[in-house]
Design a protein around this motif. Structure first.
Motif, PDB file in Angstrom:
ATOM      1  N   PHE A 193     101.066  43.534  34.790  1.00 10.11           N
ATOM      2  CA  PHE A 193     100.177  43.573  35.953  1.00 10.11           C
ATOM      3  C   PHE A 193      99.005  44.524  35.714  1.00 10.11           C
ATOM      4  CE2 PHE A 193     103.973  42.586  38.982  1.00 10.11           C
ATOM      5  CZ  PHE A 193     103.922  41.259  38.595  1.00 10.11           C
ATOM      6  N   HIS A 196      96.597  42.605  33.480  1.00 12.41           N
ATOM      7  CA  HIS A 196      96.087  41.301  33.893  1.00 12.41           C
ATOM      8  C   HIS A 196      95.937  41.120  35.408  1.00 12.41           C
ATOM      9  CE1 HIS A 196      96.506  39.892  29.771  1.00 12.41           C
ATOM     10  NE2 HIS A 196      97.742  40.369  29.760  1.00 12.41           N
ATOM     11  N   LEU A 197      96.810  41.750  36.199  1.00 17.69           N
ATOM     12  CA  LEU A 197      96.802  41.564  37.652  1.00 17.69           C
ATOM     13  C   LEU A 197      96.893  42.923  38.353  1.00 17.69           C
ATOM     14  CD1 LEU A 197      99.363  38.618  37.684  1.00 17.69           C
ATOM     15  CD2 LEU A 197      96.909  38.402  38.092  1.00 17.69           C
ATOM     16  N   LYS A 199      95.808  44.237  40.952  1.00 16.59           N
ATOM     17  CA  LYS A 199      96.007  44.295  42.402  1.00 16.59           C
ATOM     18  C   LYS A 199      97.491  44.283  42.780  1.00 16.59           C
ATOM     19  CE  LYS A 199      91.657  44.153  43.853  1.00 16.59           C
ATOM     20  NZ  LYS A 199      91.048  45.243  44.652  1.00 16.59           N
ATOM     21  N   LEU A 200      98.372  43.968  41.808  1.00 14.36           N
ATOM     22  CA  LEU A 200      99.800  43.917  42.079  1.00 14.36           C
ATOM     23  C   LEU A 200     100.519  45.209  41.693  1.00 14.36           C
ATOM     24  CD1 LEU A 200     100.662  40.279  40.898  1.00 14.36           C
ATOM     25  CD2 LEU A 200     100.126  41.091  43.201  1.00 14.36           C
ATOM     26  N   THR A 201      99.768  46.209  41.257  1.00 11.49           N
ATOM     27  CA  THR A 201     100.390  47.467  40.871  1.00 11.49           C
ATOM     28  C   THR A 201      99.503  48.617  41.328  1.00 11.49           C
ATOM     29  OG1 THR A 201     101.430  48.649  39.030  1.00 11.49           O
ATOM     30  CG2 THR A 201      99.356  47.523  38.552  1.00 11.49           C
TER      31      THR A 201
END
Length: 225
Positions: A193, A196-197, A199-201
């Motif tokens: 996360f 790559h993502l 906003k999820l961590t």
């Protein structure tokens, strides 16, 4: 003098037809496979592409591994055997179980660096592959067959070692394996996360927030009553 020479890690024999560490070609295949999977991902990885990368033949690759999933199983098994080796060194002469657990979380969450004891493996790239690809060995319909063949024995050994330390700290804790595997898989997800993502961590500048979070979670859950 370097006392850590000629180290051999145990890897599930069901993952290979011929031990790749036994020959220079086998080691080239491992190095090339790690480079290629890191570059294109497991789905796009083929033995034909690997053979071209290591200047060999597809038939030669098949002499070592039955399929790309067996090769991936080998790499993941090697990784967890290596992590067990690292953990043994990190916890040598440490008696306090709380200190053991803290050091274990630090090891699981710290940045991976290349290990000069194993020149045929790029541990930095391999760790990225384990984070991004290893769940594909578990989350598929043939997982029971892979388990019977021993694909996950080194991962399960590592989980058992950490679970035993949890029980050293609190013998009455009922879910040591569940907790350990949740932390390991969670750490992998959080690193994925972060890259790559985000906003999820929660990425906090100047802090290894993943290490801090999992230490807080671990000790809050297993604290002695």
């Amino acid at each position: 003098m370097n006392i850590k020479t000629n180290i051999t890690l145990s890897v599930c024999s069901s993952t290979f037809k011929k031990d790749p560490v036994s020959s220079e070609l086998g080691k080239r295949i491992l190095r090339g496979a790690i480079d290629l999977i890191d570059e294109v991902g497991l789905e796009a990885f083929t033995f034909r592409k690997l053979a071209l990368k290591v200047s060999s033949t597809e038939a030669s690759v098949y002499r070592y591994f039955e399929s790309k999933y067996h090769l991936m199983g080998y790499l993941v098994s090697w990784y967890w055997s290596w992590m067990q080796y690292r953990l043994t060194l990190k916890l040598a002469n440490i008696e306090d179980p709380m200190d053991k657990l803290s050091r274990t979380i630090t090891m699981l969450t710290e940045k991976i660096e290349e290990d000069s004891d194993f020149l045929f493996i790029n541990e930095v790239k391999l760790s990225k592959i384990v984070v991004a690809e290893s769940s594909k060995l578990i989350l598929h319909k043939n997982v029971d067959e892979s388990n019977e063949q021993g694909f996950f024995v080194d991962y399960k050994k590592f989980v058992q070692i950490v679970s035993d330390i949890v029980l050293e700290y609190n013998p009455s804790y009922k879910y040591p394996h569940m907790l350990t595997s949740t932390i390991i898989e969670g750490v992998h997800f959080q690193y994925f996360f972060t890259e790559h993502l985000p906003k999820l961590t929660d990425v906090i500048e100047g802090e290894n927030s993943i290490e801090t979070f999992y230490k807080e979670m671990l000790f809050n859950l297993i604290q002695k009553k």
